[in-house]
Design an enzyme around this catalytic site. Sequence first.
Site, PDB file in Angstrom:
ATOM      1  N   GLU A  73      -0.441  -5.450   6.078  1.00  0.00           N
ATOM      2  CA  GLU A  73       0.858  -5.442   5.403  1.00  0.00           C
ATOM      3  C   GLU A  73       1.832  -6.381   6.106  1.00  0.00           C
ATOM      4  OE1 GLU A  73       1.139  -0.945   3.498  1.00  0.00           O
ATOM      5  OE2 GLU A  73       1.719  -1.252   5.577  1.00  0.00           O
ATOM      6  N   ASP A  79       6.366  -3.876  -1.116  1.00  0.00           N
ATOM      7  CA  ASP A  79       5.695  -2.878  -0.301  1.00  0.00           C
ATOM      8  C   ASP A  79       6.639  -1.703  -0.067  1.00  0.00           C
ATOM      9  OD1 ASP A  79       3.686  -1.759   1.229  1.00  0.00           O
ATOM     10  OD2 ASP A  79       3.468  -3.499   2.557  1.00  0.00           O
ATOM     11  N   LYS A 106       6.499   1.321   9.181  1.00  0.00           N
ATOM     12  CA  LYS A 106       5.450   1.392   8.178  1.00  0.00           C
ATOM     13  C   LYS A 106       4.151   1.804   8.866  1.00  0.00           C
ATOM     14  CE  LYS A 106       4.949  -1.916   5.257  1.00  0.00           C
ATOM     15  NZ  LYS A 106       4.628  -0.905   4.222  1.00  0.00           N
ATOM     16  N   ALA A 142       7.803   1.761   2.531  1.00  0.00           N
ATOM     17  CA  ALA A 142       8.132   1.961   3.939  1.00  0.00           C
ATOM     18  C   ALA A 142       8.255   3.453   4.207  1.00  0.00           C
ATOM     19  CB  ALA A 142       9.426   1.244   4.307  1.00  0.00           C
ATOM     20  N   THR A 160       4.365   4.621  -3.716  1.00  0.00           N
ATOM     21  CA  THR A 160       5.360   3.933  -4.545  1.00  0.00           C
ATOM     22  C   THR A 160       4.820   2.604  -5.045  1.00  0.00           C
ATOM     23  OG1 THR A 160       7.096   4.958  -3.210  1.00  0.00           O
ATOM     24  CG2 THR A 160       7.766   3.190  -4.683  1.00  0.00           C
ATOM     25  N   LYS A 211      13.765   7.896   2.492  1.00  0.00           N
ATOM     26  CA  LYS A 211      13.276   6.981   3.524  1.00  0.00           C
ATOM     27  C   LYS A 211      14.397   6.198   4.217  1.00  0.00           C
ATOM     28  CE  LYS A 211       9.200   8.269   2.280  1.00  0.00           C
ATOM     29  NZ  LYS A 211       8.210   7.393   1.684  1.00  0.00           N
ATOM     30  N   THR A 239       0.837  -1.188   0.000  1.00  0.00           N
ATOM     31  CA  THR A 239       0.000   0.000   0.000  1.00  0.00           C
ATOM     32  C   THR A 239       0.879   1.247   0.000  1.00  0.00           C
ATOM     33  OG1 THR A 239      -1.715  -1.158   1.243  1.00  0.00           O
ATOM     34  CG2 THR A 239      -1.769   1.245   1.315  1.00  0.00           C
ATOM     35  N   GLY A 240       0.458   2.281  -0.750  1.00  0.00           N
ATOM     36  CA  GLY A 240       1.186   3.543  -0.715  1.00  0.00           C
ATOM     37  C   GLY A 240       1.497   4.082  -2.095  1.00  0.00           C
TER      38      GLY A 240
END
EC number: 5.3.1.6
Length: 224
Positions: A104, A82, A95, A84, A30, A122, A27-28
């Site tokens: 996740e 995923d 996360k 971060a 990127t 990040k 999720t997110g």
Amino acid sequence: MITEIKRKVGYLAAEQIKDGDVVGLGTGSTTHFFIEKLGKRIVDEELKLLGIPTSYQSFFLAKDARIQITTLEEHDVDIAVDGADEVDPKFNLIKGGGAAHTLEKIVDSSASKFVVIVDGSKMVDKLGNFPVPVEVIPQASRTVRDQLIKMGGSPTMRMAERKDGPVVTDNGNFIYDVKFSVDNPKLLEVELNALPGVVENGIFTDIVDEVLVGTEKGVETLKK
């Protein structure tokens, strides 16, 4: 520029997916590009794969990308990809900026291979600049808050931006964003989850296999 960096990282991660894979869909912002590229590969290469979403966001993105959806009840995960909010030199993560860290963690930790995709901002020397998200059962919000303070944390309930009241997770719970000095990520992860009323926290330790880091110069692959 940052959007293009995220696109490059997401697209490169999508090239790792093989025909027949069962893929954990993170999720997110990127991972949005990762899922987008998988959709292109399904059309262009007739790639066949199954996706296990980690949120409603990734579920709807996957449907738009023509990715066939499945569940952990039905299949093991070959590879999870995923994002971060923070990554330290030992591949420990924070996360949960998108309030989806519970599912996740379930999906990412069950994968045979877990790949994290981030932009260079990040990467940190020590976790803790980003607050630790803690998902809490609503009925336990006061008692958990008091325990978080006793542990040395500074909790703030995450409030919704376009509705009155707190953010409600996909699981129907609240989120505390907690400022901690994260000196021992693994210990803190265990201690937070031991609090009655806590569903899951956003510290991820000992599950990452590879990190793809996007910068203006390109994408760097980091492995343990």
